[in-house]
Scaffold this motif. Structure first.
Motif, PDB file in Angstrom:
ATOM      1  N   LEU A  62     -25.696 -31.067  39.138  1.00  0.00           N
ATOM      2  CA  LEU A  62     -26.426 -29.950  39.712  1.00  0.00           C
ATOM      3  C   LEU A  62     -27.899 -30.325  39.816  1.00  0.00           C
ATOM      4  O   LEU A  62     -28.462 -30.941  38.904  1.00  0.00           O
ATOM      5  N   ALA A  63     -28.523 -29.944  40.919  1.00  0.00           N
ATOM      6  CA  ALA A  63     -29.934 -30.258  41.145  1.00  0.00           C
ATOM      7  C   ALA A  63     -30.673 -29.000  41.574  1.00  0.00           C
ATOM      8  O   ALA A  63     -30.086 -28.088  42.170  1.00  0.00           O
ATOM      9  N   GLN A  64     -31.959 -28.940  41.257  1.00  0.00           N
ATOM     10  CA  GLN A  64     -32.825 -27.861  41.750  1.00  0.00           C
ATOM     11  C   GLN A  64     -33.805 -28.478  42.727  1.00  0.00           C
ATOM     12  O   GLN A  64     -34.472 -29.470  42.417  1.00  0.00           O
ATOM     13  N   LEU A  65     -33.887 -27.886  43.922  1.00  0.00           N
ATOM     14  CA  LEU A  65     -34.720 -28.415  44.990  1.00  0.00           C
ATOM     15  C   LEU A  65     -35.765 -27.395  45.402  1.00  0.00           C
ATOM     16  O   LEU A  65     -35.558 -26.182  45.285  1.00  0.00           O
ATOM     17  N   GLY A  66     -36.865 -27.880  45.937  1.00  0.00           N
ATOM     18  CA  GLY A  66     -37.911 -27.031  46.477  1.00  0.00           C
ATOM     19  C   GLY A  66     -39.091 -27.893  46.876  1.00  0.00           C
ATOM     20  O   GLY A  66     -39.207 -29.046  46.434  1.00  0.00           O
ATOM     21  N   ILE A  67     -39.954 -27.364  47.706  1.00  0.00           N
ATOM     22  CA  ILE A  67     -41.126 -28.150  48.064  1.00  0.00           C
ATOM     23  C   ILE A  67     -42.009 -28.300  46.817  1.00  0.00           C
ATOM     24  O   ILE A  67     -41.943 -27.479  45.898  1.00  0.00           O
ATOM     25  N   PRO A  68     -42.827 -29.361  46.740  1.00  0.00           N
ATOM     26  CA  PRO A  68     -43.632 -29.589  45.536  1.00  0.00           C
ATOM     27  C   PRO A  68     -44.795 -28.601  45.422  1.00  0.00           C
ATOM     28  O   PRO A  68     -45.903 -28.847  45.912  1.00  0.00           O
ATOM     29  N   ASP A  69     -44.542 -27.475  44.789  1.00  0.00           N
ATOM     30  CA  ASP A  69     -45.554 -26.439  44.590  1.00  0.00           C
ATOM     31  C   ASP A  69     -45.283 -25.791  43.231  1.00  0.00           C
ATOM     32  O   ASP A  69     -44.210 -25.225  43.003  1.00  0.00           O
ATOM     33  N   MET A  70     -46.262 -25.867  42.326  1.00  0.00           N
ATOM     34  CA  MET A  70     -46.049 -25.414  40.952  1.00  0.00           C
ATOM     35  C   MET A  70     -45.873 -23.901  40.833  1.00  0.00           C
ATOM     36  O   MET A  70     -45.440 -23.403  39.787  1.00  0.00           O
ATOM     37  N   ARG A  71     -46.175 -23.152  41.879  1.00  0.00           N
ATOM     38  CA  ARG A  71     -46.014 -21.705  41.779  1.00  0.00           C
ATOM     39  C   ARG A  71     -44.544 -21.287  41.668  1.00  0.00           C
ATOM     40  O   ARG A  71     -44.251 -20.213  41.138  1.00  0.00           O
ATOM     41  N   ILE A  72     -43.620 -22.151  42.102  1.00  0.00           N
ATOM     42  CA  ILE A  72     -42.195 -21.831  41.956  1.00  0.00           C
ATOM     43  C   ILE A  72     -41.797 -21.818  40.476  1.00  0.00           C
ATOM     44  O   ILE A  72     -41.285 -20.810  39.975  1.00  0.00           O
ATOM     45  N   PRO A  73     -42.011 -22.915  39.721  1.00  0.00           N
ATOM     46  CA  PRO A  73     -41.631 -22.866  38.306  1.00  0.00           C
ATOM     47  C   PRO A  73     -42.486 -21.902  37.488  1.00  0.00           C
ATOM     48  O   PRO A  73     -41.981 -21.295  36.530  1.00  0.00           O
ATOM     49  N   ILE A  74     -43.750 -21.723  37.841  1.00  0.00           N
ATOM     50  CA  ILE A  74     -44.587 -20.750  37.133  1.00  0.00           C
ATOM     51  C   ILE A  74     -44.004 -19.355  37.289  1.00  0.00           C
ATOM     52  O   ILE A  74     -43.849 -18.603  36.316  1.00  0.00           O
ATOM     53  N   GLN A  75     -43.659 -18.986  38.517  1.00  0.00           N
ATOM     54  CA  GLN A  75     -43.132 -17.644  38.761  1.00  0.00           C
ATOM     55  C   GLN A  75     -41.793 -17.450  38.058  1.00  0.00           C
ATOM     56  O   GLN A  75     -41.537 -16.383  37.480  1.00  0.00           O
ATOM     57  N   TYR A  76     -40.936 -18.466  38.051  1.00  0.00           N
ATOM     58  CA  TYR A  76     -39.635 -18.305  37.404  1.00  0.00           C
ATOM     59  C   TYR A  76     -39.795 -18.113  35.897  1.00  0.00           C
ATOM     60  O   TYR A  76     -39.065 -17.327  35.281  1.00  0.00           O
ATOM     61  N   ALA A  95     -36.623 -27.161  36.396  1.00  0.00           N
ATOM     62  CA  ALA A  95     -35.429 -27.495  37.176  1.00  0.00           C
ATOM     63  C   ALA A  95     -34.208 -27.620  36.275  1.00  0.00           C
ATOM     64  O   ALA A  95     -33.126 -27.111  36.582  1.00  0.00           O
ATOM     65  N   ILE A  96     -34.362 -28.295  35.140  1.00  0.00           N
ATOM     66  CA  ILE A  96     -33.251 -28.436  34.200  1.00  0.00           C
ATOM     67  C   ILE A  96     -32.845 -27.066  33.671  1.00  0.00           C
ATOM     68  O   ILE A  96     -31.650 -26.728  33.604  1.00  0.00           O
ATOM     69  N   PHE A  97     -33.831 -26.273  33.283  1.00  0.00           N
ATOM     70  CA  PHE A  97     -33.582 -24.926  32.776  1.00  0.00           C
ATOM     71  C   PHE A  97     -32.812 -24.094  33.793  1.00  0.00           C
ATOM     72  O   PHE A  97     -31.855 -23.389  33.452  1.00  0.00           O
ATOM     73  N   GLN A  98     -33.209 -24.191  35.059  1.00  0.00           N
ATOM     74  CA  GLN A  98     -32.525 -23.433  36.105  1.00  0.00           C
ATOM     75  C   GLN A  98     -31.093 -23.935  36.306  1.00  0.00           C
ATOM     76  O   GLN A  98     -30.159 -23.132  36.455  1.00  0.00           O
ATOM     77  N   CYS A  99     -30.911 -25.246  36.299  1.00  0.00           N
ATOM     78  CA  CYS A  99     -29.562 -25.789  36.471  1.00  0.00           C
ATOM     79  C   CYS A  99     -28.648 -25.382  35.321  1.00  0.00           C
ATOM     80  O   CYS A  99     -27.450 -25.137  35.518  1.00  0.00           O
ATOM     81  N   LEU A 100     -29.200 -25.297  34.123  1.00  0.00           N
ATOM     82  CA  LEU A 100     -28.393 -24.946  32.956  1.00  0.00           C
ATOM     83  C   LEU A 100     -27.882 -23.509  33.012  1.00  0.00           C
ATOM     84  O   LEU A 100     -26.945 -23.160  32.286  1.00  0.00           O
ATOM     85  N   GLN A 101     -28.477 -22.677  33.871  1.00  0.00           N
ATOM     86  CA  GLN A 101     -27.964 -21.311  34.008  1.00  0.00           C
ATOM     87  C   GLN A 101     -26.533 -21.320  34.546  1.00  0.00           C
ATOM     88  O   GLN A 101     -25.775 -20.374  34.337  1.00  0.00           O
ATOM     89  N   ALA A 102     -26.165 -22.411  35.220  1.00  0.00           N
ATOM     90  CA  ALA A 102     -24.806 -22.531  35.759  1.00  0.00           C
ATOM     91  C   ALA A 102     -23.888 -23.335  34.844  1.00  0.00           C
ATOM     92  O   ALA A 102     -22.746 -23.628  35.204  1.00  0.00           O
TER      93      ALA A 102
END
Length: 382
Positions: free
Chosen positions: A256-270, A152-159
């Protein structure tokens, strides 16, 4: 997008979800390793046809070698086998889903072999942070966070602007199964109660770490290494719904925040597809049913591991390795019925307070500190 993965810990929670993501994206599997679950590992070999696999348990490796003799997959054993998987030539990304300090050497070897690493093995970066970040920098490879909070932090830092202007990192915590309870309430909790996480399905060690909030303490240290931040600039808030996975705050107080349902496949895929995004097998948030999001200050007096980890990172040197080693052993002892739940935090706190300062210059320094911390923890067995 990468073409071939090596997956360390392929039969665990992160490993099985990584293979699910790889299957849906059509990514090849070059190598796999597991500790001892050869029944599931055999299924994975037959499904993905990797060039090599490793089993940490050498007796189980012999059994697997016989059971997959009709395939072209080569079977390795022990730590040498795990390293063979982490350095498999045909892999262009290593996913480290191992649990505990066992992941440190394979991570260093993967970096030396010029492999990019998708990283879910937080204990390795906690214990050997200077060694890992130095190896990554020297070999010109990338370290992609897989933990939901660090992703989530990594994704937010893209902005983030080029100069970052970053004021602080805000890690969210579920609070685990014992949120709101005090030390008196926790004196007699059982292993079964501690394993009932409200939001996430994880392995036993990580679930107990969540219950003690040691997991969040480890994540503070991990975030400090990954994002070059002081632990004093990393805040933890308890967010029971686990919808916001973490946040960053800039100098102007914009968040900035990153949101999503609690499922590890989201950060794994990213981590696998970065910087691209692809359709996910995970369901989207249904905003019409999300009635509220709550935030609380963590109770560091009850959950002693959190403050102990902050202090370990502030003190530096081998203290993070000591905190991690003491916790790994205490966590195991609690699961085996040898200590009480509250003693986990007392052991981690005691280890950080007891050992003298030493620098973490080499892998041997880290391994010795880890061994000494485990011995300290075992002195508490009733």
């Amino acid at each position: 997008m990468v073409h071939n993965l090596s997956v360390l810990g392929s039969t665990g929670s992160i490993g099985t979800q990584t293979l699910d993501v790889a299957r849906k994206l059509g990514i090849g599997i070059a190598a796999l390793c597991a500790h001892s679950n050869i029944a599931l590992l055999e299924e994975q070999v037959r499904a993905f046809r990797p060039a090599r696999v490793a089993v940490f348990d050498e007796k189980k490796a012999k059994e697997l070698r016989l059971s997959i003799a009709d395939t072209a997959t080569e079977v390795f054993a022990g730590m040498d086998g795990v390293i063979a998987v982490s350095t498999e030539p045909s892999a262009d990304l290593v996913v480290n889903g191992l649990v505990g300090m066992v992941g440190l050497r394979p991570t260093l070897e993967a970096a030396s072999a010029k492999k990019d690493i998708a990283f879910a093995n937080k204990e390795t970066l906690v214990a050997g942070g200077a060694l890992v970040t130095d190896a990554v920098r020297k070999n010109g490879v990338r370290l992609y966070p897989v933990d939901s909070e660090h992703s989530a932090i990594f994704q937010c830092l893209q902005a983030s602007p080029p100069n970052r202007a970053l004021k602080k990192i805000i890690l969210t915590a579920s609070g685990g199964p014992f949120f709101g309870r005090n030390r008196d309430d926790l004196r007699h909790v059982t292993v079964e109660e501690a394993l009932r996480h409200p939001n996430w399905s994880m392995g036993a060690k990580i679930t107990i770490d969540s219950a003690t909030m040691m997991n969040k303490g480890l994540e503070i240290i991990e975030a400090a290494w990954l994002f070059d931040m002081s632990p004093d600039d990393i805040e933890v808030v308890v967010h029971r719904e686990s919808i916001i996975h973490s946040m960053i705050e800039f100098d102007d107080h914009a968040v900035l925040a990153q949101l999503g349902i609690p499922d590890m496949r989201i950060p794994i895929q990213y981590a696998i597809t970065y910087p691209e995004r692809y359709p996910s097998p995970v369901q989207p948030i249904d905003w019409t049913t999300l009635s509220s999001m709550t935030f609380y200050t963590p109770d560091e007096d009850t959950f002693m591991c959190l403050r102990a980890c902050k202090d370990a990172m502030r003190k530096g040197g081998l203290y993070p390795a000591i905190a991690n080693g003491a916790n790994e052993e205490a966590n195991r002892m609690f699961r085996d019925g040898e200590i009480t739940f509250l003693q986990i935090g007392e052991i981690v706190r005691g280890a950080v307070d007891t050992f003298p300062y030493r620098q973490a210059r080499t892998l041997d320094d880290v391994l010795i500190a880890d061994s000494e911390a485990r011995l300290y923890a075992r002195s508490f067995i009733r």
